[in-house]
Structure formats: C-alpha cells, structure tokens
Write a protein that holds these residues in place. Structure first.
Motif, mmCIF file in Angstrom:
data_model
loop_
_atom_site.group_PDB
_atom_site.id
_atom_site.type_symbol
_atom_site.label_atom_id
_atom_site.label_comp_id
_atom_site.label_asym_id
_atom_site.label_seq_id
_atom_site.Cartn_x
_atom_site.Cartn_y
_atom_site.Cartn_z
ATOM 1 N N ASP A 114 0.858 -1.194 0.000
ATOM 2 C CA ASP A 114 0.000 0.000 0.000
ATOM 3 C C ASP A 114 0.888 1.235 0.000
ATOM 4 N N LYS A 136 -0.089 4.101 -1.903
ATOM 5 C CA LYS A 136 -0.879 5.192 -2.480
ATOM 6 C C LYS A 136 -1.038 6.331 -1.486
ATOM 7 N N TYR A 145 4.963 -3.707 -13.758
ATOM 8 C CA TYR A 145 4.198 -2.625 -13.146
ATOM 9 C C TYR A 145 3.947 -1.494 -14.138
ATOM 10 N N LYS A 196 1.556 -0.578 -15.882
ATOM 11 C CA LYS A 196 0.275 0.119 -15.777
ATOM 12 C C LYS A 196 -0.043 0.550 -14.340
ATOM 13 N N ASN A 197 0.928 0.429 -13.452
ATOM 14 C CA ASN A 197 0.698 0.791 -12.048
ATOM 15 C C ASN A 197 1.588 1.984 -11.678
ATOM 16 N N ASP A 198 1.023 3.176 -11.816
ATOM 17 C CA ASP A 198 1.797 4.394 -11.573
ATOM 18 C C ASP A 198 2.224 4.529 -10.117
ATOM 19 N N VAL A 199 1.423 4.026 -9.178
ATOM 20 C CA VAL A 199 1.770 4.134 -7.758
ATOM 21 C C VAL A 199 3.041 3.355 -7.461
ATOM 22 N N VAL A 200 3.117 2.127 -7.961
ATOM 23 C CA VAL A 200 4.303 1.296 -7.728
ATOM 24 C C VAL A 200 5.517 1.911 -8.416
ATOM 25 N N LYS A 201 5.389 2.283 -9.661
ATOM 26 C CA LYS A 201 6.531 2.839 -10.402
ATOM 27 C C LYS A 201 7.042 4.121 -9.751
#
Length: 242
Positions: free
Chosen positions: A140, A142, A217, A219-224
């Motif tokens: 988590d 975000k 990742y 498509k996962n902007d939070v992780v990147k």
C-alpha cells in the motif's frame, strides 16, 4: 522483494537505536549527569498509583522480565535495587521505553532538538515493529491521510535531494513512505560513515531488485513512482567507499 526490503529496513532501525543511545549518552555527559540520578528520576516518573492505593511499576516490571534471559540476567542481578547507571539501563530496556527516556530527558532540559528526535524515533519504532512482525511493507503505497506530519528536518532533506513539493505532498501523505523516509534520514545523518556505506550497498541491491521486472508494473503508476522515490532517496543519502 518485500521480505528482502523488510530485512534491510529492520537492520536500519537497529542501527538507528544503537547510534541514538550513543548520542544520548554523549548529551548526558555534556550536561554533567552522574549516570545514576537521571535513571532514578525516570523510574520514579513511571511509577503509577492505582485507585486501590497500590503502585504499578511499568518500567521496573519490563526490566524484571530480563531476570530469566541469558543475555540480561547477570546485569539485572548486579543491580537488585534498580540503581542502574544509564549505560546499563539502556541495555535492559526495549526500544519503546528508550524513546520514552529520550522524551523524559528532553523535558528535563527543555531540549527542543531532543524532543524532535523523540518524535522521529517513534516513527522508526513503528517501522521496526512492522518489519519485526513481518508485515507487508510495499502492498500500500498510495496517497492517504497519515496520523502525523513528517518532521520538518526530513522534509527539508528530501527537498535537498531534489524532490518537488508536489511529489513530497503525495509521497509523505502515505504513512509507510513517511516512516521509511524518516528511518533512512536518521540512519544517514546519525550512523558512522562505514555503517552508512554498508547499508547503502544493501539498499542499492534492493533498488536493483525493484527494477528487475519493472515491466510488470507498467500500468501501475503508484508502484513505479514509489520505486523511483526510493531510488532517488537512496542515491542521495547513501554512498559506498568507491
């Protein structure tokens, strides 16, 4: 990856505790403390009178648990009346109680810097507990609403590392990223150069691990963006001997 990061962060928090104790001992020596009276005063301040007239000795009870431990039993037995010098006392108390002791000393001397150190150490304690209990760290990242604001010193150091106000507002609204940033800041600013360099090697390894399959990742902007945040912090605050 989460497991490996937790192991490194746990070691980081242990280093922080070690150097925080050294710094507090130095401060007490500078103040001319004899090493005994400050402990006695702290123990008295933790005695609690109950409604039935009895007294609870919270810290003393914590110390008494060490009577059965092979690493602390001799030290506890050597001071049967709790008449500990501060350098022994610090060996017998857990990190949370040490933080309370820091707060007590800060209050006694009206030491603003030491009081700020207490709040940062409380953040480190939360991270240490999470790592020690093998709680997931990276599940988590975000934006959110943290219980506390990150300290000014940490935020200012992040600015100096090149982060924009927008990035800081986003990342420091996540309590996990806030605690990790606080721990990394305290480590690089308080540990010895050799210890910082050694942990830097480990932290750079985990960054490489994060980017090993970065396409997962996509498509996962939070992780990147969080991985990028960690990389920039570690690049700015840690170093090696090369």
């Amino acid at each position: 990856m989460d497991y490996e990061f937790r192991q490194i962060l746990l070691a980081v928090t242990i280093d922080i505790e070690h150097f925080a104790k050294i710094q507090l001992l130095d401060k007490l020596e500078q103040r001319g403390e004899d090493g005994y009276s400050i402990v006695s005063s702290f123990l008295e301040s933790n005695d609690r009178c109950n409604k039935d007239g009895s007294v609870s000795y919270y810290v003393k009870t914590e110390i008494d648990r060490g009577k059965s431990g092979c690493y602390t039993n001799d030290l506890v037995a050597r001071y049967p009346s709790y008449d500990y010098p501060v350098w022994v006392f610090m060996e017998l108390i857990p990190f949370g109680t040490f933080n309370q002791f820091v707060q007590f000393v800060a209050g006694k001397y009206s030491d603003k810097k030491l009081r700020n150190s207490f709040y940062r150490l409380q953040s480190v304690k939360s991270l240490r507990n999470a790592c020690g209990h093998n709680n997931c760290i990276l599940d988590d990242m975000k934006s959110g609403r943290p219980s506390y604001q990150v300290s000014y010193d940490v935020k200012n150091a992040l600015r100096a590392a090149g982060f924009s106000e927008t990035t800081l507002k986003t990342k420091m609204s996540n309590e996990r990223l806030q605690q990790i940033s606080t721990a990394l800041y305290l480590h690089h600013s308080s540990a010895s150069d050799g210890v910082v360099a050694a942990k830097g090697d480990q932290l750079r390894y985990i960054v490489k691990r994060m980017y090993r399959n970065i396409e997962y990742y996509e498509k996962n902007d939070v992780v990147k963006s969080s991985f990028s945040f960690f990389k920039q912090v570690i690049d700015a605050w840690f170093f090696n001997d090369d």
